[in-house]
Design an enzyme around this catalytic site. Sequence first.
Site, PDB file in Angstrom:
ATOM      1  N   ASP A   1       1.089  -5.198  -6.463  1.00 38.89           N
ATOM      2  CA  ASP A   1       1.736  -4.033  -7.073  1.00 38.89           C
ATOM      3  C   ASP A   1       3.092  -4.559  -7.582  1.00 38.89           C
ATOM      4  OD1 ASP A   1       3.386  -1.783  -7.357  1.00 38.89           O
ATOM      5  OD2 ASP A   1       2.592  -0.773  -5.577  1.00 38.89           O
TER       6      ASP A   1
ATOM      7  N   HIS B   1      -0.787  -6.034 -11.051  1.00 46.96           N
ATOM      8  CA  HIS B   1      -0.957  -4.753 -11.747  1.00 46.96           C
ATOM      9  C   HIS B   1       0.269  -3.845 -11.671  1.00 46.96           C
ATOM     10  CE1 HIS B   1      -2.760  -4.550  -7.644  1.00 46.96           C
ATOM     11  NE2 HIS B   1      -1.988  -3.475  -7.553  1.00 46.96           N
TER      12      HIS B   1
ATOM     13  N   TYR C   1       0.704   0.345 -11.635  1.00 51.01           N
ATOM     14  CA  TYR C   1      -0.028   1.620 -11.585  1.00 51.01           C
ATOM     15  C   TYR C   1       0.408   2.511 -12.750  1.00 51.01           C
ATOM     16  CZ  TYR C   1      -1.819   0.488  -6.911  1.00 51.01           C
ATOM     17  OH  TYR C   1      -2.475  -0.108  -5.863  1.00 51.01           O
TER      18      TYR C   1
ATOM     19  N   CYS D   1      -2.661  -8.536   1.517  1.00 51.60           N
ATOM     20  CA  CYS D   1      -2.481  -8.834   0.090  1.00 51.60           C
ATOM     21  C   CYS D   1      -2.040 -10.274  -0.077  1.00 51.60           C
ATOM     22  CB  CYS D   1      -1.490  -7.853  -0.503  1.00 51.60           C
ATOM     23  SG  CYS D   1      -2.263  -6.230  -0.635  1.00 51.60           S
TER      24      CYS D   1
ATOM     25  N   SER E   1      -3.811  -9.381  -4.525  1.00 47.72           N
ATOM     26  CA  SER E   1      -3.591  -8.117  -5.217  1.00 47.72           C
ATOM     27  C   SER E   1      -2.100  -7.808  -5.155  1.00 47.72           C
ATOM     28  CB  SER E   1      -4.408  -7.041  -4.482  1.00 47.72           C
ATOM     29  OG  SER E   1      -4.112  -5.749  -4.928  1.00 47.72           O
TER      30      SER E   1
HETATM   31  N1  MHF Z   1       0.437   0.575  -3.392  1.00 48.25           N
HETATM   32  C1  MHF Z   1       0.988  -0.267  -2.508  1.00 48.25           C
HETATM   33  N2  MHF Z   1       1.962  -1.106  -2.933  1.00 48.25           N
HETATM   34  C2  MHF Z   1       2.550  -1.964  -2.060  1.00 48.25           C
HETATM   35  O1  MHF Z   1       3.437  -2.720  -2.502  1.00 48.25           O
HETATM   36  C3  MHF Z   1       2.103  -1.989  -0.699  1.00 48.25           C
HETATM   37  C4  MHF Z   1       1.098  -1.103  -0.291  1.00 48.25           C
HETATM   38  N3  MHF Z   1       0.553  -0.241  -1.202  1.00 48.25           N
HETATM   39  N4  MHF Z   1       0.681  -1.044   1.010  1.00 48.25           N
HETATM   40  C5  MHF Z   1       1.112  -2.018   1.964  1.00 48.25           C
HETATM   41  C6  MHF Z   1       2.443  -2.573   1.692  1.00 48.25           C
HETATM   42  C7  MHF Z   1       3.623  -1.701   1.980  1.00 48.25           C
HETATM   43  N5  MHF Z   1       4.597  -2.182   0.991  1.00 48.25           N
HETATM   44  C8  MHF Z   1       5.618  -1.407   0.467  1.00 48.25           C
HETATM   45  C9  MHF Z   1       5.713  -0.084   0.804  1.00 48.25           C
HETATM   46  C10 MHF Z   1       6.732   0.702   0.299  1.00 48.25           C
HETATM   47  C11 MHF Z   1       7.678   0.139  -0.554  1.00 48.25           C
HETATM   48  C12 MHF Z   1       8.802   1.000  -1.066  1.00 48.25           C
HETATM   49  O2  MHF Z   1       8.761   2.211  -0.972  1.00 48.25           O
HETATM   50  N6  MHF Z   1       9.868   0.429  -1.585  1.00 48.25           N
HETATM   51  C13 MHF Z   1      10.994   1.149  -2.150  1.00 48.25           C
HETATM   52  C14 MHF Z   1      12.056   1.473  -1.114  1.00 48.25           C
HETATM   53  C15 MHF Z   1      12.017   0.673   0.134  1.00 48.25           C
HETATM   54  C16 MHF Z   1      13.077   1.042   1.158  1.00 48.25           C
HETATM   55  O3  MHF Z   1      13.837   2.019   0.974  1.00 48.25           O
HETATM   56  O4  MHF Z   1      13.168   0.323   2.161  1.00 48.25           O
HETATM   57  C17 MHF Z   1      11.597   0.300  -3.241  1.00 48.25           C
HETATM   58  O5  MHF Z   1      12.254   0.905  -4.101  1.00 48.25           O
HETATM   59  O6  MHF Z   1      11.422  -0.917  -3.244  1.00 48.25           O
HETATM   60  C18 MHF Z   1       7.591  -1.202  -0.888  1.00 48.25           C
HETATM   61  C19 MHF Z   1       6.558  -1.960  -0.384  1.00 48.25           C
HETATM   62  C20 MHF Z   1       4.012  -3.237   0.202  1.00 48.25           C
HETATM   63  N7  MHF Z   1       2.631  -2.872   0.268  1.00 48.25           N
HETATM   64  O1  LIG Z   2       2.480  -7.203   0.402  1.00 49.25           O
HETATM   65  C1  LIG Z   2       1.864  -6.419  -0.349  1.00 49.25           C
HETATM   66  C2  LIG Z   2       0.976  -5.480   0.139  1.00 49.25           C
HETATM   67  C3  LIG Z   2       0.335  -4.657  -0.726  1.00 49.25           C
HETATM   68  N1  LIG Z   2       0.549  -4.755  -2.055  1.00 49.25           N
HETATM   69  C4  LIG Z   2      -0.160  -3.813  -2.965  1.00 49.25           C
HETATM   70  C5  LIG Z   2      -1.207  -4.371  -3.871  1.00 49.25           C
HETATM   71  C6  LIG Z   2      -2.091  -3.159  -4.133  1.00 49.25           C
HETATM   72  O2  LIG Z   2      -1.475  -2.336  -5.127  1.00 49.25           O
HETATM   73  C7  LIG Z   2      -2.059  -2.434  -2.800  1.00 49.25           C
HETATM   74  C8  LIG Z   2      -3.204  -2.803  -1.902  1.00 49.25           C
HETATM   75  O3  LIG Z   2      -4.382  -2.252  -2.413  1.00 49.25           O
HETATM   76  P1  LIG Z   2      -5.805  -2.998  -2.356  1.00 49.25           P
HETATM   77  O4  LIG Z   2      -6.753  -1.938  -2.852  1.00 49.25           O
HETATM   78  O5  LIG Z   2      -6.049  -3.358  -0.926  1.00 49.25           O
HETATM   79  O6  LIG Z   2      -5.725  -4.187  -3.270  1.00 49.25           O
HETATM   80  O7  LIG Z   2      -0.855  -2.848  -2.185  1.00 49.25           O
HETATM   81  C9  LIG Z   2       1.452  -5.658  -2.560  1.00 49.25           C
HETATM   82  O8  LIG Z   2       1.693  -5.741  -3.777  1.00 49.25           O
HETATM   83  N2  LIG Z   2       2.067  -6.477  -1.682  1.00 49.25           N
END
Ligand code: MHF
Ligand SMILES: O=c1ccn([C@H]2C[C@H](O)[C@@H](COP(=O)(O)O)O2)c(=O)[nH]1
Length: 283
Positions: free
Chosen positions: A183, A221, A223, A160, A181
């Site tokens: 989130d 974005h 969700y 990303c 991209s």
């Molecule tokens: N949909 C999506 N969003 C993302 O931000 C994302 C992905 N997928 N896939 C790859 C990586 C993984 N990342 C992530 C994954 C999980 C959290 C998460 O669950 N955060 C929670 C708690 C984290 C914790 O307890 O350590 C939070 O409240 O921030 C954040 C970023 C960022 N990326």
């Molecule tokens: O470092 C990161 C890793 C992932 N994301 C988010 C952005 C998207 O919501 C998904 C990845 O989906 P794609 O379909 O590959 O775009 O994970 C992020 O914000 N930051």
Amino acid sequence: MKQYLDLCQRIVNEGTWINNERTNKRCLTVINADLTYDVANNQFPLVTTRKSFWKSAIAEIIGYMRGYQSAAQFRALGTKTWDANANLNEAWLKNPNRKGEDDLGLIYGALGRAFPKPNGGHVDLLQGIVDDLSKGIDNRGEILTFLHPGAFDLGCLRPCMYEHHFSLLGDTLYLNSTQRSCDVPLGLNFNMVQVYVLLALMAQITGKKPGKAYHKIVNAHIYEDQLAPMRDIQLKREPFAAPQLIINPDIKSLKDIETWVTLDDFEVKGYQHHDAIQYPFAV
Ligand SMILES: Nc1nc(=O)c2c([nH]1)NC[C@@H]1CN(c3ccc(C(=O)N[C@@H](CCC(=O)O)C(=O)O)cc3)CN21
Ligand SMILES: O=c1ccn([C@H]2C[C@H](O)[C@@H](COP(=O)(O)O)O2)c(=O)[nH]1
């Protein structure tokens, strides 16, 4: 923090609903956002309108700098954030290139530390940049890229934040990071920390002063299942002042980062925040 909240509000006010096929969720989306972090004055861009798990974010960036390829390595360092993408992502589970439990494949640092050359062999992009910057060299192309379109089917997720471009003006180091991209409720919370820490760490190990870090986001974005808590809870809260990040001054080289650094080498001072909000995560 204000620029983060402004982006969230802009998505809520002006976003367009786009259906995302990969996650089968709709996303309220805007195109283009530019954030700036003042690393020189230690204005750590940590979200204060909810509790941020900043240690997880730092664990991710250290994992990328080390070239990690497994969710187990990320867990050992202190974050579970790659578990879902390694083990619950439908497309990746079906992909014959996945090497079993916890494998992430060729993602992020696995490419940046061993970028395949068209004529055979690999280049360690990060080591090359550290070597140049340490000698005061900026060749106007000090680019750490994690993006290799020929390797998309060899990893669980396309990167990303896919590019980090370092620049020197005298003794001051700058960083331009690009994200395709984002989130915004979950990922950006971490990505802001990572851009900041990457510049701070690179300046520290190359003997430079950190300047500003510029973070460009293309598709930003929220969700559909994250919209209500963002609009009705997080955006109603007043932010607190930015905290400060303290990095262990004994970290002096890329080898140190590769070999002994842990999350205990990072401390945040003066972090005042509102209660945690649990946002849904789209796999
Ligand atoms: N949909 C999506 N969003 C993302 O931000 C994302 C992905 N997928 N896939 C790859 C990586 C993984 N990342 C992530 C994954 C999980 C959290 C998460 O669950 N955060 C929670 C708690 C984290 C914790 O307890 O350590 C939070 O409240 O921030 C954040 C970023 C960022 N990326
Ligand atoms: O470092 C990161 C890793 C992932 N994301 C988010 C952005 C998207 O919501 C998904 C990845 O989906 P794609 O379909 O590959 O775009 O994970 C992020 O914000 N930051």
